[in-house]
Design a protein around this motif. Structure first.
Motif, short mmCIF file in Angstrom:
data_model
loop_
_atom_site.label_atom_id
_atom_site.label_comp_id
_atom_site.label_asym_id
_atom_site.label_seq_id
_atom_site.Cartn_x
_atom_site.Cartn_y
_atom_site.Cartn_z
N ASN A 102 0.77 -1.04 -0.01
CA ASN A 102 -0.02 -0.10 -0.02
C ASN A 102 0.94 1.23 -0.02
O ASN A 102 0.24 2.34 0.12
CB ASN A 102 -0.97 -0.10 1.14
N ARG A 103 2.16 0.95 -0.32
CA ARG A 103 2.93 2.21 -0.61
C ARG A 103 3.23 2.92 0.68
O ARG A 103 3.25 4.12 0.75
CB ARG A 103 2.70 3.24 -1.60
N ILE A 104 3.44 2.28 2.07
CA ILE A 104 3.57 2.71 3.23
C ILE A 104 4.91 2.53 3.67
O ILE A 104 5.21 1.27 3.69
CB ILE A 104 2.52 2.46 4.25
N VAL A 105 5.85 3.33 4.14
CA VAL A 105 7.09 3.18 4.62
C VAL A 105 7.04 3.53 6.14
O VAL A 105 6.67 4.79 6.44
CB VAL A 105 8.30 3.77 3.82
N TYR A 106 7.34 2.78 6.95
CA TYR A 106 7.08 3.01 8.42
C TYR A 106 8.68 2.88 9.12
O TYR A 106 9.43 1.97 8.91
CB TYR A 106 6.48 2.00 9.26
N LEU A 107 8.99 4.21 9.55
CA LEU A 107 10.22 4.28 10.58
C LEU A 107 9.90 4.42 11.99
O LEU A 107 9.33 5.29 12.53
CB LEU A 107 10.96 5.48 10.12
N GLY A 108 10.24 3.14 12.77
CA GLY A 108 9.54 3.31 14.12
C GLY A 108 10.75 2.72 15.07
O GLY A 108 10.44 2.15 16.31
N MET A 109 12.14 3.06 14.63
CA MET A 109 13.20 2.91 15.59
C MET A 109 14.21 3.63 15.53
O MET A 109 14.22 4.59 14.18
CB MET A 109 13.53 1.34 15.42
#
Length: 251
Positions: free
Chosen positions: A62-69
Motif C-alpha cells: 500500500n506504498r507505506i514506509v514505516y520508520l519506528g526505531m
C-alpha cells in the motif's frame, strides 16, 4: 512500393506495441515474484500458495514506509530499498512515510548511529520521482525531524499528540587528540548539513535554526506548523490514507 511501405510501417508499430506489452508483463511478473519472496509464498499456475503476508509486506504493497526505531545501518538499508522499489513499481503514486523515531540517538540520548544514515534517506527521498508524504506519529527527534520536514511540501503532517524535537548532533569521540579533532570537525559539518536541510524545508534562516537547536527544543504539532517543519495536523487518518484494493483481496 506503397503496399510494401504500408506493411513495413504497420509491422513496426505492431512490434512496438508487443514490446511494450511484454515489458509491462515482465514488470508485473517481477513485482509478483518480489512479493512472493518477501512472504515465502509460491505461485502455482497463477495461484498464490504459502503463508499469509507479513505486516511489512502489507504496508509496502500500500506504498507505506514505516520508520519506528532509531536510525542504524540496517534500518537505513531497508528504508532506502523500499523507496527504490516503490519508484520502480510506480513512479507517479505518492509514498506515505510514517515516522516514530528518535533519529540517530537512542531514547536515553546516547548515540545510535551516524548522521549520514539520515542523509542517505533524505537524499533518496529527493532523488526518487514519487512524492513522499511524511506523517509523524509519536515522536520525531533530531534527524528524524529533519526527515519529517523533507517530505513533499503541503503533505507533511503530524498526529495531534505527536512531539517534534530538534537538537545538536552528539558525539562520543575517544582516542588521541588529533583523532578527536578530526571527529569534531565531522560532527560540526554534519550539524550544519542537518540544519541547512531543516532551514530550507521550513523557510527559517540557518542562523535561527542553529540558535534554536543549540539547546534541545521541543515542538508541539501546532508549533511545528508555525515553525514550518510540517504543514498540517491530521485530526483523522481518513483524510490522508490511500483508498484502494486491499492486499489480501488482490491475491
Amino acid at each position: 512500393m506503397v503496399y510494401l511501405n504500408f506493411f513495413v510501417s504497420n509491422n513496426f508499430q505492431f512490434q512496438t506495441i508487443n514490446d511494450k506489452n511484454l515489458q509491462k508483463k515482465n514488470r508485473q511478473t517481477f513485482i509478483s515474484n518480489i512479493n512472493c519472496m518477501q512472504t515465502g509464498a509460491q505461485n502455482y499456475d497463477g495461484v498464490r500458495i504459502g503463508p499469509p503476508p507479513d505486516l511489512p509486506s502489507l504496508l509496502l504493497h500500500n506504498r507505506i514506509v514505516y520508520l519506528g526505531m532509531p536510525l542504524v545501518p540496517a534500518v537505513t538499508e531497508l528504508i532506502v530499498a523500499e523507496f527504490l522499489f516503490l519508484q520502480y513499481e510506480n513512479a507517479e503514486k505518492p509514498v506515505f512515510m510514517y515516522l516514530n523515531s528518535t533519529g540517530t540517538s537512542n531514547p536515553d540520548g546516547s548515540s545510535a548511529g551516524f548522521e549520514t544514515e539520515a542523509f542517505a534517506i533524505a537524499d533518496t527521498m529527493n532523488y526518487i520521482k514519487p512524492p513522499v508524504h511524511t506523517i509523524c506519529v509519536g515522536q520525531a527527534f533530531g534527524t528524524s525531524a529533519m526527515l519529517l520536514s523533507s517530505g513533499e511540501p503541503g503533505h507533511r503532517a503530524a498526529l495531534p499528540n505527536a512531539t517534534i524535537m530538534i537538537h545538536q548532533p552528539r558525539s562520543q569521540a575517544r582516542g588521541q587528540a588529533s583523532d578527536i579533532a578530526i571527529k569534531a570537525r565531522e560532527v560540526l559539518y554534519n550539524r550544519k548539513q542537518c540544519f541547512e536541510i531543516i532551514a530550507k524545508a521550513s523557510g527559517q534562516s540557518l542562523q535561527k535554526v542553529m540558535k534554536d537547536a543549540s539547546r534541545t527544543k521541543y515542538l508541539s504539532p501546532q508549533e511545528a506548523v508555525e515553525y514550518g517543519i510540517i504543514d498540517k495536523i491530521l485530526e483523522s487518518p481518513k483524510k490522508s490514507l490511500p483508498i484502494g484494493q486491499a492486499f489480501l483481496s488482490g491475491l
